[in-house]
Scaffold this motif. Structure first.
Motif, short mmCIF file in Angstrom:
data_model
loop_
_atom_site.label_atom_id
_atom_site.label_comp_id
_atom_site.label_asym_id
_atom_site.label_seq_id
_atom_site.Cartn_x
_atom_site.Cartn_y
_atom_site.Cartn_z
N UNK B 346 53.03 36.66 57.95
CA UNK B 346 51.61 37.00 57.83
C UNK B 346 51.37 37.82 56.57
N UNK B 347 50.17 37.78 56.11
CA UNK B 347 49.84 38.48 54.88
C UNK B 347 50.03 39.98 55.04
N UNK B 348 49.66 40.47 56.19
CA UNK B 348 49.81 41.90 56.43
C UNK B 348 51.27 42.30 56.34
N UNK B 349 52.13 41.52 56.97
CA UNK B 349 53.55 41.81 56.93
C UNK B 349 54.09 41.76 55.51
N UNK B 350 53.65 40.75 54.80
CA UNK B 350 54.19 40.59 53.45
C UNK B 350 53.84 41.81 52.60
N UNK B 351 52.61 42.27 52.71
CA UNK B 351 52.26 43.44 51.91
C UNK B 351 52.96 44.69 52.43
N UNK B 352 53.12 44.75 53.73
CA UNK B 352 53.77 45.90 54.34
C UNK B 352 55.21 46.03 53.85
N UNK B 353 55.88 44.90 53.71
CA UNK B 353 57.30 44.94 53.42
C UNK B 353 57.63 44.91 51.94
N UNK B 354 56.62 44.84 51.11
CA UNK B 354 56.99 44.83 49.70
C UNK B 354 57.06 46.26 49.21
N UNK B 355 58.08 46.56 48.47
CA UNK B 355 58.33 47.96 48.14
C UNK B 355 57.27 48.52 47.21
N UNK B 356 56.71 47.67 46.39
CA UNK B 356 55.70 48.14 45.45
C UNK B 356 54.46 48.63 46.19
N UNK B 357 53.99 47.79 47.10
CA UNK B 357 52.81 48.19 47.87
C UNK B 357 53.13 49.39 48.74
N UNK B 358 54.31 49.37 49.31
CA UNK B 358 54.70 50.47 50.19
C UNK B 358 54.63 51.79 49.44
N UNK B 359 55.09 51.75 48.21
CA UNK B 359 55.09 52.99 47.46
C UNK B 359 53.68 53.46 47.14
N UNK B 360 52.88 52.54 46.67
CA UNK B 360 51.55 52.94 46.23
C UNK B 360 50.68 53.39 47.37
N UNK B 361 50.81 52.75 48.51
CA UNK B 361 49.90 53.09 49.60
C UNK B 361 50.51 54.06 50.60
N UNK B 362 51.80 54.27 50.50
CA UNK B 362 52.41 55.19 51.46
C UNK B 362 52.48 54.61 52.85
#
Lengths: 184, 703
Positions: B346-362
């Motif tokens: 799912x799109x949510x999962x994909x963004x959740x698990x990418x380290x770049x997004x994880x870092x920026x959004x916390x």
């Protein structure tokens, strides 16, 4: 013979494919080769860019190593197959197709699909042809006559398909006929 | 000639094609040619796998019989080398992604092989050993290093090395570095890593072995009494130059598969399949932060030109994301989003698990997750939509995804979300697969295909689904029907819909630990993984199957990463940051070096903005983020330690100096360590020695 049970009924399609691969086919070689003697005969010389006739097995081998381009036989084209399909659907008999068309077309479509035009159309045409002919065979088998049967223009794969059932059925019919006539 | 320049630089000198021709010639003319005449030794990473596959294809087309042997580390290489020296018919040895730093002409490695044999080294790791590159003479001539042009710039180093090598009469106090032979899990694992930095060769010369524990105190002996043709200053200058070459840290040059692709182009046999493997090697280097974004862009533009050159022209107006016909096996260029495997879950999962997004959004905090859903909502994606597996999302949402991201994401600090990449079509057999996904799948297979039980989510089991959710154990595609074990441990736990796969009975995936079946031959888990991954490179079904495994892996990494950040487990030392993992549900998973490196990279990406960079290196003034992650392997009481030197900007890389730092620390505290892979920044250390080791690491000069 010591074949396993499953192979005793008839020849298998891969074997038919193997036999069909001895046919000659035209290629455009990319490498040069002198006239070389093989077990089945001497082939060559290969001089790019002139075309040459080689057995199908050799053409496939060269193609897999990217050393030639295969020229599609003239019956493996949309127009030819379309016309045969129309004939098949309109007339009661089988239309004329090359005897080993099923094997050769399968092999060529697998290996040299980039050398053939509109392969998806050809695939669907071949499928339609097969189904039309199969329908006719099925009807024809109902009229099985014990003494003679003439089916012209069947291809080798189709013959192979029918053969085990056919032979067995003819045997039983003969048996029945014999019993019937002795009773009279 | 010992190193091969790439063809655009070498005008008259022999290059790749000649070397290849030499291999063919040797193969055809040698009377002893057999299956072991050409052997390829392959390191267990995606790039080496791709390169080996390409080479195998080229060999197959030329009717050369070859053999591929996977090698996991230096120890294994030594063992294999001892075995290889007995083969009479061996005439070509090709090393992929290994051996660049080793002193190959020395008798310790390949110096003792028979003269007709040649060793080709195709290694992307830099720096390379100077005597392999420049060594001459009989021993030197047989080592051929396929270079990408960086060796041309080493003219200064070459002069220095030659000056030091061919200097007149040695003095008597030359230092012989001793090479302890290292076997298995032996405790006296001192010097195995030292050979990597050895730069001397045949004896009688003054050697400077860097990082050798025994000779810590012996520096260069003064030698004013011997008449020398070179002054002390010159000698110092040369030494300094060489030291600079070796001590600058490790980085990567052109990927091995790229090198082989250049060879194929030279031989005019490049085609789409070979190009795909080259693309995979390049993408692997980029996604594991081995090369910077700029270099990636350079290579990517070259490859996209190649795609245009090699593909049949597309009819105009053709949609770029699907195969046009059933025989279409071509490559398309697309823009890849930075989300992990986003086309497959799912799109949510994909963004959740990418380290770049994880870092920026916390992402590890609840607030961050809300921000993520907020971002998605702003883009017009409703929550149910984003929880759908990507293939089931609405078509118009998918099309507008990239556009919307470009518009809205910068507000959240997410810039540069897409990068140009490629995807391969598989006719009508399956959806096109992007390069990044393929790399993820293959590296998951390399790390995890056997040996660790991984539970994979069944699609549709979330949110209550139809059944009560649950997972099934991941098994190797196609292998399951052969294994009908009597072990029924998990039979209770199969959810009712767990039977809808081809496997009818439960399978316990413990090939690495052969418990019940004594008749089966024991194969090291990494060899099995290697072959599974190797096969998967060409088999789309196996590759898609492996994506599930990769997703599970990412979930585990996130779990572990967020728990580390939540518990604030990161200790900040003077110059770097340390994380030590001693417990947790996924501990056996993280005792694999590959997985642990991924965790380290994830942490670095996630924390990039939160932590200030440090000027660590003594050579450059650039800031970087050094990170050390250690994980306990309970079974063998060892800690696996991984050092990562990340750049402060996303998309940049730094030279990894942890290899040297580790050696330094090890020698100073006499820890029992072992290098288990070819990467010098990965280390295995005895459990008891870890705390001391970490302390000495801090005290180290600059680290």
């Amino acid at each position: 013979m010591s074949l396993p049970q499953s192979l005793r009924t008839s020849i298998t399609p891969p074997e038919l494919e193997f036999i069909a691969s001895q046919q000659l086919i035209e290629i455009i070689p990319l490498i040069a080769m002198e006239k070389t003697a093989f077990i089945s005969g001497a082939f060559g010389p290969l001089q790019p860019p002139r075309r040459a006739k080689t057995p199908l097995w050799m053409a496939i081998n060269l193609k897999l190593k990217k050393k030639c381009h295969i020229v599609a036989p003239e019956w493996l084209s949309v127009e030819f197959l379309q016309s045969r399909l129309d004939e098949e659907l309109s007339e009661p008999g089988y239309s004329r197709l090359p005897f080993r068309y099923a094997e050769v077309s399968k092999v060529l479509l697998d290996v040299a699909s980039d050398d053939i035009q509109s392969t998806d159309k050809i695939r669907s045409l071949l499928k339609d042809l097969r189904e039309a002919r199969q329908a006719k065979s099925r009807e024809g088998l109902e009229e099985l006559n014990r003494s003679e049967l003439s089916l012209s223009n069947l291809s080798s794969m189709e013959i192979n398909e029918i053969r085990p059932f056919f032979v067995h059925a003819m045997g039983i019919l003969t048996h029945l006929h014999r019993d019937a006539s002795t009773e009279d | 000639m010992v190193y091969l320049p790439p063809p655009d630089i070498s005008r008259n000198r022999p290059s790749y094609a000649e070397a290849y021709g030499k291999i063919l010639k040797a193969h055809r003319e040698s009377p002893l040619t057999s299956a072991s005449s050409v052997i390829m030794l392959v390191a267990p990473d995606v790039d080496a796998l791709c390169a080996a596959r390409m080479m195998a294809e080229l060999f197959r087309q030329d009717d050369v019989i070859y053999r591929i042997m996977p090698i996991s580390g230096i120890a294994e290489l030594e063992r294999v080398r001892d075995e290889l020296i007995t083969y009479n018919e061996l005439h070509t040895l090709i090393l992929f992604n290994m051996g660049g730093i080793l002193d190959l002409p020395s008798s310790e490695w390949f110096g003792d092989f028979r003269p007709g044999m040649s060793v080709h080294v195709i290694d992307s790791a830099r720096p390379q050993n100077l005597s392999s590159l420049f060594g001459g003479g009989e021993n030197g001539e047989r080592i051929i290093v396929w270079d990408d042009g960086s060796a041309e710039r080493l003219a200064e180093e070459r002069k220095a090395w030659e000056a030091l090598m061919y200097e007149p009469e040695p003095d008597s106090d030359e230092d012989d570095s001793n090479y302890d032979s290292e076997d298995g899990f032996n405790e006296s694992l001192e010097e195995d890593a030292d050979e990597e930095f050895e730069e001397g060769s045949s004896g009688g010369r003054k050697r400077r072995s860097l990082g050798d524990g025994n000779r810590k105190g012996k520096r260069r002996r003064t030698s004013e009494d011997h008449p020398r043709r070179m002054s002390r200053d010159e000698r110092d200058a040369h030494m300094a130059r060489l030291e600079k070459h070796y001590m600058a840290g490790t980085w990567h040059g052109q990927c091995a598969s790229g090198t082989i692709y250049v060879l194929a182009t030279l031989l005019e046999r490049a085609d789409i399949d070979l190009l795909w493997f080259a693309v995979l090697g390049l993408t692997f280097q980029y996604t594991t932060s081995r090369i910077s974004r700029d270099k990636y862009d350079d290579y990517q533009s070259i490859y996209s030109d190649e795609v245009v050159r090699l593909s049949p022209p597309l009819p105009p107006g053709e949609r770029n994301t699907a195969s046009s016909n059933p025989d279409d096996h071509g490559i398309r260029t697309t823009d890849e989003l930075r989300f992990m495997l986003y086309r497959h879950w799912t799109l949510y999962d994909a963004m959740f698990h990418s380290s770049y997004v994880a870092g920026k959004l916390g992402i590890w905090k609840e607030r961050g997750r809300k921000k993520l859903t907020g971002l998605l909502a702003k883009m017009g994606f409703s929550i149910p939509q984003t929880q759908q597996p990507y293939p089931h999302m609405d078509m118009d949402l998918k099309r507008s995804l990239v556009q919307k991201l470009d518009d809205i994401a910068p507000e959240y600090g997410l810039i540069e979300l897409s990068y140009p990449s490629f995807m391969k079509c598989y006719g009508y057999q399956s959806q096109p697969l992007s390069a990044a996904d393929a790399v993820e799948g293959v590296s998951a297979l390399l790390d995890l295909a056997g040996g660790v039980k991984m539970e994979v989510e069944v699609e549709g089991s979330r949110n209550g689904g139809e059944w009560f959710g649950g997972g099934k154990v991941w098994e190797i595609h196609g292998l399951s029907t052969k294994r009908r074990w009597a072990v029924e441990e998990d039979r209770e736990n199969i959810p009712p819909n767990g039977q809808n796969t081809t496997v009818a009975s439960n399978v316990k995936k413990t090939e690495g630990e052969n418990n019940a079946d004594g008749a089966k031959k024991e194969v090291a888990w990494w060899i099995r993984n290697f072959w599974v991954a190797f096969d998967a490179l060409a088999d789309i079904e196996a590759l898609k199957h492996s994506l599930n495994l990769s997703m599970t892996l990412h979930r585990a990494i996130i779990r572990q990463g967020t728990s580390i950040i939540d518990k604030q487990d990161i200790r900040t030392m003077r110059n770097h940051r340390v994380v030590v993992l001693t417990q947790g549900p996924d501990l056996p998973l993280f005792s694999h070096p590959g997985v642990l490196s991924r965790l380290a990279l994830w942490l670095v990406d996630a924390l990039r903005d939160k932590l200030p960079g440090k000027v660590v290196s003594t050579r450059t003034k650039r800031k970087s983020l050094p990170f050390v992650v250690a994980c306990l392997n309970e079974a063998s009481n060892l800690y696996i330690v991984v050092g990562v030197m990340a750049a402060t900007d996303f998309g940049d890389v730094r030279k990894n100096e942890f290899g040297l730092a580790f050696l330094d620390a090890k020698e100073r505290c006499n820890a029992r360590t072992r290098h288990s892979s070819f990467d010098t920044s990965i280390l295995e250390i005895n459990q008891a020695d870890l705390p001391v080791f970490l302390e000495t690491l801090c005290e180290g000069s600059g680290y």
